[in-house]
Each structure stands twice: as structure tokens, then as C-alpha cells.
Scaffold this motif. Structure first.
Motif, PDB file in Angstrom:
ATOM      1  N   ILE A 146       0.854  -1.195   0.044  1.00  0.00           N
ATOM      2  CA  ILE A 146       0.074   0.177   0.051  1.00  0.00           C
ATOM      3  C   ILE A 146       0.842   1.172  -0.274  1.00  0.00           C
ATOM      4  O   ILE A 146       1.797   1.402   0.946  1.00  0.00           O
ATOM      5  CB  ILE A 146      -0.892   0.037   1.174  1.00  0.00           C
ATOM      6  CG1 ILE A 146      -1.856  -1.204   1.212  1.00  0.00           C
ATOM      7  CG2 ILE A 146      -1.730   1.330   1.180  1.00  0.00           C
ATOM      8  CD1 ILE A 146      -2.512  -1.340   2.657  1.00  0.00           C
ATOM      9  N   SER A 147       0.704   1.953  -0.952  1.00  0.00           N
ATOM     10  CA  SER A 147       1.355   3.289  -0.945  1.00  0.00           C
ATOM     11  C   SER A 147       0.364   4.501  -0.840  1.00  0.00           C
ATOM     12  O   SER A 147      -0.478   4.541  -1.701  1.00  0.00           O
ATOM     13  CB  SER A 147       2.124   3.433  -2.386  1.00  0.00           C
ATOM     14  OG  SER A 147       3.186   2.477  -2.572  1.00  0.00           O
ATOM     15  N   MET A 148       0.703   5.512  -0.043  1.00  0.00           N
ATOM     16  CA  MET A 148      -0.497   6.596  -0.029  1.00  0.00           C
ATOM     17  C   MET A 148       0.277   7.659   0.728  1.00  0.00           C
ATOM     18  O   MET A 148       1.334   7.796   1.400  1.00  0.00           O
ATOM     19  CB  MET A 148      -1.516   6.204   0.747  1.00  0.00           C
ATOM     20  CG  MET A 148      -1.080   5.595   2.402  1.00  0.00           C
ATOM     21  SD  MET A 148      -2.625   4.961   3.251  1.00  0.00           S
ATOM     22  CE  MET A 148      -1.542   4.259   4.612  1.00  0.00           C
ATOM     23  N   LEU A 149      -0.485   9.024   0.510  1.00  0.00           N
ATOM     24  CA  LEU A 149      -0.081   9.974   1.381  1.00  0.00           C
ATOM     25  C   LEU A 149      -1.003  10.358   2.457  1.00  0.00           C
ATOM     26  O   LEU A 149      -2.088  10.329   2.242  1.00  0.00           O
ATOM     27  CB  LEU A 149      -0.251  11.238  -0.011  1.00  0.00           C
ATOM     28  CG  LEU A 149       0.737  11.138  -1.272  1.00  0.00           C
ATOM     29  CD1 LEU A 149       0.345  12.384  -2.198  1.00  0.00           C
ATOM     30  CD2 LEU A 149       1.986  11.616  -0.660  1.00  0.00           C
ATOM     31  N   GLN A 150      -0.385  10.937   3.304  1.00  0.00           N
ATOM     32  CA  GLN A 150      -1.171  11.380   4.223  1.00  0.00           C
ATOM     33  C   GLN A 150      -0.758  12.619   5.091  1.00  0.00           C
ATOM     34  O   GLN A 150       0.535  13.054   4.885  1.00  0.00           O
ATOM     35  CB  GLN A 150      -1.095  10.270   5.416  1.00  0.00           C
ATOM     36  CG  GLN A 150      -1.695   8.846   5.198  1.00  0.00           C
ATOM     37  CD  GLN A 150      -1.663   8.156   6.531  1.00  0.00           C
ATOM     38  OE1 GLN A 150      -0.841   8.023   7.330  1.00  0.00           O
ATOM     39  NE2 GLN A 150      -2.720   7.014   6.640  1.00  0.00           N
ATOM     40  N   GLU A 188       9.403  11.341   4.147  1.00  0.00           N
ATOM     41  CA  GLU A 188       9.298  12.773   4.244  1.00  0.00           C
ATOM     42  C   GLU A 188       9.263  13.209   2.340  1.00  0.00           C
ATOM     43  O   GLU A 188       8.985  14.462   2.200  1.00  0.00           O
ATOM     44  CB  GLU A 188      10.259  13.651   4.807  1.00  0.00           C
ATOM     45  CG  GLU A 188      10.106  13.321   6.300  1.00  0.00           C
ATOM     46  CD  GLU A 188      11.061  14.247   7.024  1.00  0.00           C
ATOM     47  OE1 GLU A 188      11.936  14.923   6.388  1.00  0.00           O
ATOM     48  OE2 GLU A 188      10.980  14.076   8.379  1.00  0.00           O
ATOM     49  N   ALA A 189       9.832  12.361   1.760  1.00  0.00           N
ATOM     50  CA  ALA A 189       9.881  12.538   0.304  1.00  0.00           C
ATOM     51  C   ALA A 189       9.757  11.381  -0.512  1.00  0.00           C
ATOM     52  O   ALA A 189       9.449  10.419  -0.097  1.00  0.00           O
ATOM     53  CB  ALA A 189      11.430  12.886   0.097  1.00  0.00           C
ATOM     54  N   VAL A 190       9.129  11.935  -1.863  1.00  0.00           N
ATOM     55  CA  VAL A 190       8.807  10.716  -2.753  1.00  0.00           C
ATOM     56  C   VAL A 190       9.864   9.476  -3.191  1.00  0.00           C
ATOM     57  O   VAL A 190       9.505   8.453  -2.916  1.00  0.00           O
ATOM     58  CB  VAL A 190       8.376  11.213  -4.123  1.00  0.00           C
ATOM     59  CG1 VAL A 190       8.084  10.134  -5.229  1.00  0.00           C
ATOM     60  CG2 VAL A 190       7.272  12.028  -4.022  1.00  0.00           C
ATOM     61  N   GLY A 191      11.243  10.147  -3.175  1.00  0.00           N
ATOM     62  CA  GLY A 191      12.109   9.043  -3.653  1.00  0.00           C
ATOM     63  C   GLY A 191      12.229   8.057  -2.545  1.00  0.00           C
ATOM     64  O   GLY A 191      12.427   6.831  -2.930  1.00  0.00           O
ATOM     65  N   PRO A 192      12.367   8.395  -1.205  1.00  0.00           N
ATOM     66  CA  PRO A 192      12.557   7.213  -0.440  1.00  0.00           C
ATOM     67  C   PRO A 192      11.609   6.225  -0.186  1.00  0.00           C
ATOM     68  O   PRO A 192      11.387   5.271   0.029  1.00  0.00           O
ATOM     69  CB  PRO A 192      12.807   7.868   1.158  1.00  0.00           C
ATOM     70  CG  PRO A 192      13.435   9.287   0.639  1.00  0.00           C
ATOM     71  CD  PRO A 192      12.765   9.565  -0.702  1.00  0.00           C
ATOM     72  N   ALA A 193      10.045   6.903  -0.450  1.00  0.00           N
ATOM     73  CA  ALA A 193       8.938   6.211  -0.605  1.00  0.00           C
ATOM     74  C   ALA A 193       9.131   5.196  -1.793  1.00  0.00           C
ATOM     75  O   ALA A 193       8.727   3.958  -1.550  1.00  0.00           O
ATOM     76  CB  ALA A 193       7.749   7.055  -0.715  1.00  0.00           C
ATOM     77  N   LEU A 194       9.582   5.543  -2.765  1.00  0.00           N
ATOM     78  CA  LEU A 194       9.765   4.542  -3.988  1.00  0.00           C
ATOM     79  C   LEU A 194      10.558   3.724  -3.600  1.00  0.00           C
ATOM     80  O   LEU A 194      10.315   2.269  -3.994  1.00  0.00           O
ATOM     81  CB  LEU A 194      10.051   5.368  -5.263  1.00  0.00           C
ATOM     82  CG  LEU A 194       8.795   6.260  -5.733  1.00  0.00           C
ATOM     83  CD1 LEU A 194       9.299   7.088  -6.783  1.00  0.00           C
ATOM     84  CD2 LEU A 194       7.512   5.638  -6.006  1.00  0.00           C
ATOM     85  N   GLU A 195      11.694   3.775  -3.029  1.00  0.00           N
ATOM     86  CA  GLU A 195      12.399   3.127  -2.791  1.00  0.00           C
ATOM     87  C   GLU A 195      12.197   1.853  -1.716  1.00  0.00           C
ATOM     88  O   GLU A 195      12.264   0.654  -1.815  1.00  0.00           O
ATOM     89  CB  GLU A 195      13.849   3.606  -2.321  1.00  0.00           C
ATOM     90  CG  GLU A 195      14.660   4.439  -3.334  1.00  0.00           C
ATOM     91  CD  GLU A 195      15.919   5.195  -2.432  1.00  0.00           C
ATOM     92  OE1 GLU A 195      16.060   5.055  -1.359  1.00  0.00           O
ATOM     93  OE2 GLU A 195      16.508   6.264  -3.209  1.00  0.00           O
ATOM     94  N   SER A 196      11.470   2.290  -0.788  1.00  0.00           N
ATOM     95  CA  SER A 196      10.811   1.547   0.129  1.00  0.00           C
ATOM     96  C   SER A 196       9.946   0.488  -0.404  1.00  0.00           C
ATOM     97  O   SER A 196       9.882  -0.522  -0.171  1.00  0.00           O
ATOM     98  CB  SER A 196      10.060   2.261   1.289  1.00  0.00           C
ATOM     99  OG  SER A 196       9.653   1.507   2.141  1.00  0.00           O
TER     100      SER A 196
END
Length: 221
Positions: A146-150, A188-196
Motif C-alpha cells: 500500500i502506497s499513500m499520502l497522509q 518525508e519525500a517521494v524518492g525514499p517512498a519509492l525505494e521502500s
């Protein structure tokens, strides 16, 4: 609702406004509130023969379709109907969502894909301008990312979340969110989220591969 008035532009907007008014007006009286809940549920049950939103809108206000005599009830008639129609609307939307998930799973499995996108809305790199939520399920295991913004409730900053969940691999119904304590991460940023997200995908695929290889070794013995 606009300036305390009901929004009459669409039937679905009316239902939401009537439902809100009904419950807000009774929340301070427990017995009245419980009576309203039971009545609305019975009314909604009488709408179960309607299986499409277009049909539900056409049935509004529903006087001829409902067996319950509304005039005899000590609650606002129009608000009761609106709340019942709002409940049935949510049920129909959920049924539609289930059909879509099953269809996507069947198509992905039939095409030999390892992953299927169960849900996807918004854009991950646009922050609050286009709130994002996506669910990607590994078809073989039912494990999903699950990927999402909060919004951070403390400072209002955008938080990018990646989480692991378990779904039924046949129906796409959720079974468990974040099975492990390390399966929910905030960025806190998109890059680390995509890596995760990519790391979770690799982890799921690697775990499945190891299980298969272990099973094959056991068969060879």
C-alpha cells in the motif's frame, strides 16, 4: 450542505446531507439515536434489490418501493429516506469495487503477471494536490504493498507511507494490514517512498522464490 442548507444538485448529494442532518439532530438522545439507526438499516435492507447507482437514483425518493410506513415513524421522513439511500449507495459502490478487483486479478493471472494493481488514484509526486493511494498485490501470495499520502496531524506536512498488507489472492479482500511491526514506514519525500516500495516488492518476491526452492529440494530427497 451550503450555509446550513441542503445541496439539491444531485440525489447523492441530498442523501449525504440528509444522513448528516439526521444523525446530528439525534446524537444527544441515545434512545432516539438507536431507534433511528435501526429504522434506517431496515429501510436500506428494502433497497437491496437495487444493484446499480443509476437505478438507485431513479428510485429516489423511494415512497413506492418501501414497505415501511414512514408516516407512522417519529423521525423526519425525508432524512430517514436520505440516510437509507446513502447506506445503499455505499453498499453498491463496495460491490462494484469488489467486482473490479476480482476482474483485475483474473486478467492479471490469466496474462501470467506476478503483480496486479487493485487500486490506484491520484499522483504520488503531486503531494496534497492530487492525494495518492495505490495497492499492488502479489498474486501468488496475496501480500500487497500500500502506497499513500497522509497529513501529519502535528504540523500538516505531507507524509509518504508504504505499508505491507495481506489480501485474499482470489477476491482481493483485505485480511490484515501491516502483519509485522516493520511493515509500516513513513517518508518525508517521494524518492525514499519509492525505494521502500521497491524493497518491499523485492522482499516478497525473494521470500516466495525461497519457499518454492525449498519445496523443490524437499521433493528431490
Amino acid at each position: 450542505m451550503i450555509d446550513g442548507r441542503v445541496d439539491y444538485h444531485t440525489p447523492r448529494a441530498r442523501w449525504a446531507a440528509f444522513e448528516r442532518q439526521l444523525y446530528e439532530g439525534a446524537i444527544s438522545d441515545v434512545s432516539r439515536y438507536q431507534g433511528i439507526l435501526g429504522t434506517v438499516r431496515r429501510l436500506a435492507d428494502e433497497l437491496r434489490h437495487i444493484e446499480a447507482l443509476e437505478q438507485l437514483e431513479a428510485a429516489w425518493p423511494g415512497d413506492s418501493t418501501l414497505a415501511i410506513t414512514l408516516e407512522a415513524l417519529p423521525f423526519p421522513k425525508e432524512q430517514l429516506l436520505g440516510a437509507a439511500f446513502a447506506i445503499r449507495e455505499r453498499e453498491i459502490c463496495e460491490l462494484d469495487a469488489r467486482r473490479i478487483r476480482r476482474s483485475r486479478i483474473d486478467k492479471a493471472r490469466g496474462s501470467g503477471h506476478a503483480w496486479v494493481t487493485l487500486e490506484g488514484s491520484g499522483e504520488l509526486d503531486r503531494g496534497a494536490a492530487a492525494p495518492f493511494q495505490g495497492i499492488e498485490m502479489h498474486i501468488e501470495t496475496g501480500l500487497a504493498i500500500i502506497s499513500m499520502l497522509q497529513r501529519n496531524p502535528l504540523d500538516g506536512a505531507t507524509v509518504f507511507v508504504t505499508a505491507l498488507a495481506r489480501f485474499d489472492p482470489e477476491s482481493g479482500e483485505v485480511i490484515e494490514i501491516a502483519p509485522g511491526v516493520d511493515d509500516w514506514k513513513e517518508h518525508e519525500a517521494v524518492g525514499p517512498a519509492l525505494e521502500s516500495r521497491d524493497a518491499l516488492r523485492d522482499r516478497i518476491e525473494y521470500t516466495q522464490k525461497m519457499k518454492i526452492e525449498t519445496a523443490l529440494v524437499a521433493l528431490d530427497r
